[in-house]
Structures are given as C-alpha cells and as structure tokens.
Design a protein around this motif. Sequence first.
Motif, PDB file in Angstrom:
ATOM      1  N   VAL A 250     104.786  36.147  75.817  1.00  0.00           N
ATOM      2  CA  VAL A 250     105.762  36.562  76.825  1.00  0.00           C
ATOM      3  C   VAL A 250     105.605  38.054  77.133  1.00  0.00           C
ATOM      4  O   VAL A 250     105.617  38.895  76.234  1.00  0.00           O
ATOM      5  CB  VAL A 250     107.199  36.267  76.347  1.00  0.00           C
ATOM      6  N   GLY A 251     105.452  38.369  78.421  1.00  0.00           N
ATOM      7  CA  GLY A 251     105.416  39.764  78.847  1.00  0.00           C
ATOM      8  C   GLY A 251     104.066  40.430  78.808  1.00  0.00           C
ATOM      9  O   GLY A 251     103.955  41.609  79.177  1.00  0.00           O
ATOM     10  N   ALA A 252     103.011  39.728  78.406  1.00  0.00           N
ATOM     11  CA  ALA A 252     101.686  40.363  78.322  1.00  0.00           C
ATOM     12  C   ALA A 252     101.197  40.782  79.698  1.00  0.00           C
ATOM     13  O   ALA A 252     100.668  41.890  79.879  1.00  0.00           O
ATOM     14  CB  ALA A 252     100.694  39.424  77.651  1.00  0.00           C
ATOM     15  N   ALA A 282      97.340  43.430  75.326  1.00  0.00           N
ATOM     16  CA  ALA A 282      96.992  43.031  73.953  1.00  0.00           C
ATOM     17  C   ALA A 282      98.060  43.484  72.970  1.00  0.00           C
ATOM     18  O   ALA A 282      98.394  42.769  72.020  1.00  0.00           O
ATOM     19  CB  ALA A 282      95.634  43.617  73.576  1.00  0.00           C
ATOM     20  N   ALA A 283      98.607  44.670  73.174  1.00  0.00           N
ATOM     21  CA  ALA A 283      99.653  45.172  72.278  1.00  0.00           C
ATOM     22  C   ALA A 283     100.893  44.296  72.335  1.00  0.00           C
ATOM     23  O   ALA A 283     101.565  44.081  71.314  1.00  0.00           O
ATOM     24  CB  ALA A 283     100.001  46.618  72.647  1.00  0.00           C
ATOM     25  N   THR A 284     101.205  43.764  73.511  1.00  0.00           N
ATOM     26  CA  THR A 284     102.350  42.853  73.616  1.00  0.00           C
ATOM     27  C   THR A 284     102.064  41.530  72.917  1.00  0.00           C
ATOM     28  O   THR A 284     102.964  40.942  72.300  1.00  0.00           O
ATOM     29  CB  THR A 284     102.708  42.628  75.096  1.00  0.00           C
ATOM     30  N   LEU A 285     100.836  41.048  72.976  1.00  0.00           N
ATOM     31  CA  LEU A 285     100.484  39.826  72.256  1.00  0.00           C
ATOM     32  C   LEU A 285     100.736  39.974  70.753  1.00  0.00           C
ATOM     33  O   LEU A 285     101.021  38.994  70.065  1.00  0.00           O
ATOM     34  CB  LEU A 285      99.012  39.478  72.483  1.00  0.00           C
ATOM     35  N   MET A 286     100.660  41.198  70.245  1.00  0.00           N
ATOM     36  CA  MET A 286     100.840  41.450  68.822  1.00  0.00           C
ATOM     37  C   MET A 286     102.297  41.391  68.392  1.00  0.00           C
ATOM     38  O   MET A 286     102.594  41.353  67.199  1.00  0.00           O
ATOM     39  CB  MET A 286     100.261  42.822  68.467  1.00  0.00           C
ATOM     40  N   ALA A 289     108.006  36.880  69.747  1.00  0.00           N
ATOM     41  CA  ALA A 289     109.033  36.453  70.702  1.00  0.00           C
ATOM     42  C   ALA A 289     108.901  37.221  72.013  1.00  0.00           C
ATOM     43  O   ALA A 289     107.828  37.263  72.608  1.00  0.00           O
ATOM     44  CB  ALA A 289     110.425  36.641  70.088  1.00  0.00           C
ATOM     45  N   THR A 290     109.993  37.848  72.464  1.00  0.00           N
ATOM     46  CA  THR A 290     109.986  38.540  73.754  1.00  0.00           C
ATOM     47  C   THR A 290     109.944  40.057  73.582  1.00  0.00           C
ATOM     48  O   THR A 290     110.303  40.795  74.502  1.00  0.00           O
ATOM     49  CB  THR A 290     111.236  38.139  74.564  1.00  0.00           C
ATOM     50  N   GLU A 291     109.512  40.523  72.434  1.00  0.00           N
ATOM     51  CA  GLU A 291     109.275  41.959  72.278  1.00  0.00           C
ATOM     52  C   GLU A 291     108.083  42.363  73.141  1.00  0.00           C
ATOM     53  O   GLU A 291     107.235  41.535  73.474  1.00  0.00           O
ATOM     54  CB  GLU A 291     108.995  42.301  70.811  1.00  0.00           C
ATOM     55  N   LEU A 292     108.029  43.654  73.481  1.00  0.00           N
ATOM     56  CA  LEU A 292     106.952  44.144  74.335  1.00  0.00           C
ATOM     57  C   LEU A 292     106.129  45.203  73.605  1.00  0.00           C
ATOM     58  O   LEU A 292     106.400  45.549  72.460  1.00  0.00           O
ATOM     59  CB  LEU A 292     107.541  44.711  75.633  1.00  0.00           C
ATOM     60  N   ALA A 293     105.123  45.707  74.294  1.00  0.00           N
ATOM     61  CA  ALA A 293     104.142  46.604  73.685  1.00  0.00           C
ATOM     62  C   ALA A 293     104.783  47.848  73.080  1.00  0.00           C
ATOM     63  O   ALA A 293     105.708  48.438  73.654  1.00  0.00           O
ATOM     64  CB  ALA A 293     103.115  47.026  74.742  1.00  0.00           C
ATOM     65  N   ARG A 294     104.258  48.247  71.926  1.00  0.00           N
ATOM     66  CA  ARG A 294     104.638  49.503  71.294  1.00  0.00           C
ATOM     67  C   ARG A 294     103.603  50.566  71.640  1.00  0.00           C
ATOM     68  O   ARG A 294     102.396  50.307  71.637  1.00  0.00           O
ATOM     69  CB  ARG A 294     104.755  49.327  69.784  1.00  0.00           C
ATOM     70  N   LYS A 295     104.088  51.772  71.925  1.00  0.00           N
ATOM     71  CA  LYS A 295     103.197  52.827  72.412  1.00  0.00           C
ATOM     72  C   LYS A 295     102.057  53.089  71.444  1.00  0.00           C
ATOM     73  O   LYS A 295     100.897  53.246  71.855  1.00  0.00           O
ATOM     74  CB  LYS A 295     103.992  54.117  72.649  1.00  0.00           C
TER      75      LYS A 295
END
Length: 307
Positions: A250-252, A282-286, A289-295
């Motif tokens: 979700v959100g990638a 790719a960072a969002t795939l890591m 659930a519905t969390e998004l990419a970490r800087k």
Amino acid sequence: MAIATLTLNPALDVTTCTEKVRPGHKLRCSTPRFDPGGGGINVARVVTHLGGAATAVFPSGGPAGATIVQLLEAQKIPILPVPIAGATRESFTVDEGRPGDQYRFVLPGPELGKEELAALLDALFAVPDVTHVVVSGSLPPGCDPAILKQIGARCRDAGVKLVIDTSGPALAAAQGAGAWLVKPSLREVADLLGREIESADDEMAAARELRDRGFAEVVVVSLAERGALLVGEGQELRVPAIEVDAKGTVGAGDSMVAAITLAASQGKGIEDALRYGIAAGAATLMTPATELARKEDVERLYAGTRS
C-alpha cells in the motif's frame, strides 16, 4: 517552492490482522490501525517525511473525514480540508496470518456536488508558492473525468507543473490536459491502449505513444518488481527495482510519485528524480500495513542506486 496535492476521493484506511479468512465465521481481529489514505494524501505525507513542503487538499465529511483531519494534523502534514455533505469513505485491509495474504476492501466514496468540486479547486490553487500540483487517486462516483482538463488549464494559467497518477477513464481524460508527468502502471497502459504489451520494446513503444498523444511531457511507467521506465523529450531510460524485504504494497506508487515530484521541484534531473522515486517506492514496501516510506530508508536506498 511547494507542492500541492489533490485527493478527490480520500479514504480512512483501516488495517487489521486475523489468523485465517473463512466465509461464514466470526473472524477475531487484532487491534485496528488507522491511517489517512488516498493518492494525493499519501503523496503529501511522503513529501513531508522527506523534508519537502506539501499541502494536501481533499474533501472531508462525516466521522471518517474528521479522523483523517486529526491524523494528518498529528503528523504535522499541512492540509486544506474542504467540508462536504457526504461521508468520506473507509478502506479496509485484512492481513491473513503473519506473514500471509492480504485482502483489501475499497468502498466507492461519496458523490461531490458542483459547488464542492469548485471549492476543492479554489483551495488547491490558493496554496502559496506552488511549483507542482499532484492529482492522485481515483475519482469519486459521478465525477466527470474532464475535471483533469480543468485542473490542467488552471495549472497552465498559474505556471504550475501538473502531475497525474490515476487510472481508468480518469487516466484516459489526462490526454490533452497539459500534464508535465503521468505515472501509470504497465497494466493501466495496456488497458488504456487496448492491447497486450509483451516485450521490453513494446513497453517503451507504449510509453512513447502516450507521450506523442499528449498525455504528458514525461511518461513514467511503473513495472512493479522490474522497476520503471521513462520517456521524455529526447530521453528514454529504464531504472531497475531495488530488492527489499517487502512487508506491504500500500502506498508504494504514491511514494514514487512523491519522491519524483519533490526531486524535480528541487532541481534534480529527471533520471535522478526517477531513481529517488524508485528508492521511495522500495522504502514503502519495507514498511508494514499502510505505513509509508521513512526518510532514512529512502536516502540509503537512493545512495545505493548511484554507487
């Protein structure tokens, strides 16, 4: 320099987990997680997480709409919610087992009246110092896809670059809207052109056709686990995906759009912007659930593409 995003059909994303999905049974679930959802909202969240300036414009109605506003305010995401008469929808995701399959249930959302749509566009173009507008996600029921051309005309008048990330009739309506960039998936391109795309040459030719037909100055086609390709003025390139231990999807795509737009707004070349976008996806795939990419993940993965 700022980015404004428009989400015409946002959703409150509700995520939970159960051991096994079975018909006809009560399924005992874990404590739910609530996230503000919808393409443009996700783009604004990722841009902000990456240190950029983004304002999310979206319709808000009912308890779900109020919860989205509260969640975004808690995350310190700049927002311009526009009140509507209807109730903002919810999307429900169930993860089966750990790890296991994921089931996603997406509701249609409310219809928006003419006055509500007009208020959304006025709010969008009231955001100060905007260089890029991102319209991302599905259209609400009954919404004329020609709204993309209205947005494109106002972007031209304002000297703002338009990014479109949508599908179906809305993607078809992007033709002639004056977008700077569109980002369909390969499946969406095949559906739009009405033919199967079977080879690498076919993929590039299809992206080239979209550009030649006036869908955007830059066409980025997501190839899922194979990365992405890009066709622009005098430039055609492919960038491979970054292999990561995927925990959710979700959100990638939204993260890719966010990072590409942010990098471009900061003056990076389009190839660097695409690599940054792939790193963000790719960072969002890591994340689960519905969390998004970490800087920190995005910067690390992006650095790896340049080594």
